[in-house]
Scaffold this active site. Structure first.
Site, mmCIF file in Angstrom:
data_model
loop_
_atom_site.group_PDB
_atom_site.id
_atom_site.type_symbol
_atom_site.label_atom_id
_atom_site.label_comp_id
_atom_site.label_asym_id
_atom_site.label_seq_id
_atom_site.Cartn_x
_atom_site.Cartn_y
_atom_site.Cartn_z
ATOM 1 N N GLU A 152 -34.469 -13.957 1.186
ATOM 2 C CA GLU A 152 -34.152 -15.044 2.106
ATOM 3 C C GLU A 152 -34.786 -14.710 3.454
ATOM 4 O OE1 GLU A 152 -29.990 -16.147 2.132
ATOM 5 O OE2 GLU A 152 -29.933 -15.928 -0.043
ATOM 6 N N LYS A 208 -35.460 -7.257 -12.884
ATOM 7 C CA LYS A 208 -34.768 -7.781 -11.714
ATOM 8 C C LYS A 208 -33.534 -6.946 -11.381
ATOM 9 C CE LYS A 208 -33.615 -10.365 -8.385
ATOM 10 N NZ LYS A 208 -33.438 -11.775 -8.212
ATOM 11 N N ASN A 212 -33.150 -4.693 -7.838
ATOM 12 C CA ASN A 212 -32.070 -4.878 -6.866
ATOM 13 C C ASN A 212 -31.173 -3.638 -6.793
ATOM 14 O OD1 ASN A 212 -32.853 -7.301 -5.894
ATOM 15 N ND2 ASN A 212 -31.311 -8.530 -6.948
ATOM 16 N N GLY A 261 -25.403 -7.105 2.220
ATOM 17 C CA GLY A 261 -24.576 -8.235 1.802
ATOM 18 C C GLY A 261 -25.471 -9.284 1.193
ATOM 19 N N CYS A 264 -27.206 -11.767 -3.363
ATOM 20 C CA CYS A 264 -27.866 -11.066 -4.480
ATOM 21 C C CYS A 264 -27.394 -9.637 -4.673
ATOM 22 C CB CYS A 264 -29.379 -11.082 -4.280
ATOM 23 S SG CYS A 264 -30.070 -12.719 -4.510
HETATM 24 C C1 UDX Z 1 -32.702 -9.247 -2.050
HETATM 25 C C2 UDX Z 1 -33.977 -8.586 -2.583
HETATM 26 O O1 UDX Z 1 -34.674 -7.954 -1.503
HETATM 27 C C3 UDX Z 1 -34.855 -9.608 -3.262
HETATM 28 O O2 UDX Z 1 -36.006 -8.989 -3.809
HETATM 29 C C4 UDX Z 1 -34.063 -10.278 -4.365
HETATM 30 O O3 UDX Z 1 -34.817 -11.281 -4.998
HETATM 31 C C5 UDX Z 1 -32.765 -10.900 -3.814
HETATM 32 O O4 UDX Z 1 -32.029 -9.895 -3.113
HETATM 33 P P1 UDX Z 1 -32.100 -10.730 0.102
HETATM 34 O O5 UDX Z 1 -30.705 -10.794 -0.443
HETATM 35 O O6 UDX Z 1 -32.717 -11.980 0.622
HETATM 36 O O7 UDX Z 1 -33.094 -10.175 -1.033
HETATM 37 O O8 UDX Z 1 -32.082 -9.696 1.308
HETATM 38 P P2 UDX Z 1 -32.704 -8.265 1.660
HETATM 39 O O9 UDX Z 1 -33.770 -8.417 2.651
HETATM 40 O O10 UDX Z 1 -33.014 -7.489 0.438
HETATM 41 O O11 UDX Z 1 -31.444 -7.598 2.394
HETATM 42 C C6 UDX Z 1 -30.213 -7.400 1.701
HETATM 43 C C7 UDX Z 1 -29.178 -6.784 2.602
HETATM 44 O O12 UDX Z 1 -29.483 -5.420 2.849
HETATM 45 C C8 UDX Z 1 -29.019 -7.437 3.972
HETATM 46 O O13 UDX Z 1 -27.639 -7.554 4.262
HETATM 47 C C9 UDX Z 1 -29.711 -6.472 4.913
HETATM 48 O O14 UDX Z 1 -29.191 -6.521 6.214
HETATM 49 C C10 UDX Z 1 -29.400 -5.138 4.242
HETATM 50 N N1 UDX Z 1 -30.353 -4.060 4.552
HETATM 51 C C11 UDX Z 1 -31.667 -4.173 4.193
HETATM 52 C C12 UDX Z 1 -29.911 -2.896 5.189
HETATM 53 O O15 UDX Z 1 -28.718 -2.758 5.508
HETATM 54 N N2 UDX Z 1 -30.797 -1.889 5.433
HETATM 55 C C13 UDX Z 1 -32.112 -1.975 5.098
HETATM 56 O O16 UDX Z 1 -32.859 -1.017 5.350
HETATM 57 C C14 UDX Z 1 -32.559 -3.150 4.452
#
Ligand code: UDX
Length: 437
Positions: A152, A208, A212, A261, A264
């Site tokens: 996202e 997938k 994740n 959070g 996903c």
């Molecule tokens: C994720 C996967 O990245 C993506 O490939 C999959 O298709 C769907 O799930 P998304 O949920 O959009 O995507 O967010 P992402 O950018 O992965 O971040 C997930 C969470 O991890 C966020 O809450 C973010 O703040 C947190 N995060 C991310 C951290 O706390 N530390 C980090 O270093 C990276």
């Protein structure tokens, strides 16, 4: 090609628009009339950068339409299933009702040679079951599992320039007839050199879940290091920079903070554990229980640190939470750590005001008991403590000198470790990071 996209949420709406951008004639179908009306007017029913502009550009081409009527699927060559697979109420497993309902209502419209393409995240084994159901109603139709990896906030770019394309087919063979058809759908991407891999259905489903799980594990690993840093006076941001310079480790996804959070990662690792249990392989994924536990612990830690920041008591303290979305550039509050911390502080007697550039309407639906204020300056007036919990650029760029005169007490907890601690301290603030001295 003529393409159907079933499910027009965060995944399907972006996928439909991107397929039309690639030159296909696309119809998006969803049972939610509100979503369809909004998309038909070229307005996404959620915030995703660049999506409204893309919908508007496509309007002139006439290649993209939206409807609630499943009969519109008749005549398409390819039908993408993009419906949600949320966590089951009170259980860890994935709720597949929408996937089964979408397949059921699509089946009467399938012709021999059609390809049904699953993009939703499902437990391993689901695709084989769906393939059987599709064959029973139209033996000449095929099923491919083609997981999405979009983030996202970057969804349009991730769909048009993915790292790779994964096709799961029944026999795992390049010669499967559906492979040529899906190659035609993605011909522009393949022409640009995007790698594509063909594999058996269960492997594609697992790609997938594994991706994740790895990402969630990486985040919880660095958050576990943050706990050790807090206990020993070390700095987790320097630690992450240093270990991240090793190519084998890499610096991405090593930002310690309030944890992951969204719609996903949390539900996908739980569904993966539940499925492994059904398969008798639960021991293999026991570590994910710890990944989940470390993640949940970060939220509790922030509440404790806020209490300490407010000199021991939360009752009647005015706390301003900067950020409600689960991450910046999104209005999604599903399993948002920021919002769950705000709600916990409220339940412990604090007077909590939440601000966010995009996510306040969704946040207010989820937690109507909290106070919401769109304007940052108004939100922080008289605050006893500020909590930066979602690292929107506008919060990263706040000026500590300007803000010092607006708050009641200059105290800040940087839940994402994105502020310059020395600068905030020099401006008279009590600054706390996570995993930092
Ligand atoms: C994720 C996967 O990245 C993506 O490939 C999959 O298709 C769907 O799930 P998304 O949920 O959009 O995507 O967010 P992402 O950018 O992965 O971040 C997930 C969470 O991890 C966020 O809450 C973010 O703040 C947190 N995060 C991310 C951290 O706390 N530390 C980090 O270093 C990276």
């Amino acid at each position: 090609m003529r393409i159907t996209v079933i499910g027009c949420g965060y995944l399907g709406a972006v996928h439909a628009a991107c397929m039309a951008k690639l030159g296909h004639e696309v119809v998006g179908i969803d049972v939610d009339e509100g979503k369809i009306n909004s998309l038909s007017g070229a307005v996404a029913p959620f915030y995703e950068p660049n999506l409204n502009e893309l919908l508007e550009d496509l309007r002139e081409t006439g290649r993209l339409s939206f409807t609630t009527d499943m009969t519109a699927a008749a005549g398409s060559d390819v039908h993408f299933i993009c419906v949600g697979t949320p966590q089951k109420e009170g259980e860890n497993g994935a709720d597949l009702d929408y996937v089964y309902a979408a397949t059921l209502s699509l089946r009467p419209h399938l012709r021999a040679g059609d390809v049904v393409v699953g993009k939703s995240t499902v437990p391993v084994g689901t695709a084989a079951r769906l393939a059987g159901r599709i064959r029973n109603s139209e033996p000449g139709a095929h099923l491919v599992w083609n997981p999405e990896f979009l983030r996202e906030g970057h969804a349009v770019a991730d769909t048009l320039q993915p790292d790779r394309l994964v096709y799961g087919v029944q026999d795992g063979s390049e010669d499967h007839p559906a492979v040529t058809i899906l190659d035609r759908v993605y011909s522009e991407l393949l022409g640009a050199g995007i790698p594509r891999m063909v594999m058996a259905l269960p492997t594609a489903e697992l790609v997938k879940a594994a991706a994740n799980s790895f990402l969630a594990t990486k985040i919880s690993f660095i958050n576990a290091m943050a706990e050790v840093c807090e206990a020993s006076g070390a700095d987790v941001t320097q630690l992450a920079d240093a270990i991240g310079m090793d190519d084998r480790i890499g610096r991405k996804f090593l930002d310690a903070g309030i944890g992951f959070g969204g719609g996903c990662l949390p539900k996908d690792i739980r569904a993966f554990m539940a499925r492994a249990g059904e398969l008798g392989a639960d021991q293999a994924l026991t570590f994910l229980r710890e990944v989940d536990a470390i993640n949940v612990r970060r939220r509790e830690r922030v509440v404790e640190l806020t209490r300490a920041l407010c000199v021991g008591a939360l009752q009647d303290k005015r706390i301003t939470v900067l950020g409600a979305a689960f991450k910046p550039e999104s209005d999604d509050v599903r399993d948002s750590p920021a919002l769950s911390i705000a709600a916990e502080l409220h339940s412990q007697g604090a007077i909590v005001t939440v601000t966010d550039p995009k996510a306040l309407p969704n946040a207010a639906k989820r937690f109507p008991e909290l106070q919401y204020e769109f304007d940052t300056e108004w939100a922080i007036q008289g605050a006893d403590a500020l909590l930066l919990l979602t690292e929107w650029p506008q919060y990263r760029g706040l000026d500590p000198y300007e803000l010092a005169g607006m708050v009641g007490s200059p105290r800040i907890l940087d839940g994402r470790n994105v502020l310059d601690a020395a600068k905030w301290r020099a401006a008279g603030w009590t600054y706390r990071g996570l995993g930092r001295p």
